[in-house]
Design an enzyme around this catalytic site. Sequence first.
Site, PDB file in Angstrom:
ATOM      1  N   HIS A  66     157.033  83.738 -63.749  1.00  0.00           N
ATOM      2  CA  HIS A  66     158.013  83.073 -64.592  1.00  0.00           C
ATOM      3  C   HIS A  66     157.344  82.419 -65.791  1.00  0.00           C
ATOM      4  O   HIS A  66     156.139  82.213 -65.792  1.00  0.00           O
ATOM      5  CB  HIS A  66     158.807  82.033 -63.793  1.00  0.00           C
ATOM      6  CG  HIS A  66     157.952  80.963 -63.201  1.00  0.00           C
ATOM      7  ND1 HIS A  66     157.248  81.146 -62.028  1.00  0.00           N
ATOM      8  CD2 HIS A  66     157.677  79.702 -63.611  1.00  0.00           C
ATOM      9  CE1 HIS A  66     156.581  80.041 -61.746  1.00  0.00           C
ATOM     10  NE2 HIS A  66     156.821  79.148 -62.691  1.00  0.00           N
ATOM     11  N   SER A  67     158.178  82.116 -66.765  1.00  0.00           N
ATOM     12  CA  SER A  67     157.679  81.453 -67.960  1.00  0.00           C
ATOM     13  C   SER A  67     158.824  80.747 -68.661  1.00  0.00           C
ATOM     14  O   SER A  67     159.976  81.164 -68.559  1.00  0.00           O
ATOM     15  CB  SER A  67     157.067  82.482 -68.915  1.00  0.00           C
ATOM     16  OG  SER A  67     156.600  81.839 -70.076  1.00  0.00           O
TER      17      SER A  67
END
Length: 153
Positions: A66-67
């Site tokens: 994720h980011s």
Amino acid sequence: MQLSQLLSPENTYSSVKCSSKKKALEIISELAAPQLNMDPYDLFELLLAREKMGTTALGGGLAFPHSKLENNDTPALALFLQLEAPIDFESVDNQPVDLLFALFIPEKECKTNQALLPTVAEFLGDKGVARQLRNAKNSQELYAILTEKDLSI
């Protein structure tokens, strides 16, 4: 927010061929880039930077790359990949990963969605759900399993 609002059938992938953690992050970046109006390389770099802080593989064959996105006009986006064969993802339990839930969240929504990953991790970490996901024959089956309860996140 419901999981079905974040994850679409078009972003649910079955039997993805992948040979490494790096390749998995590249695939995720390439799939997400057109929807986020971003360069795949930039997304890859964001995912890689997050992995350098510590693996997103939580054990049990699950990973949550994720980011956060600096562009606050971009909607949150999730992708789910069932890999054809497990890969090393530097998991906390040293087990290979074959189920990946990728998430991109605009920076302005990060505080609002703090419980998102733990909620999804708990749901996918359920051995029965994970078994169903691993046995799914196609993307449509995967999506049906993921949204059957339409998890509130």
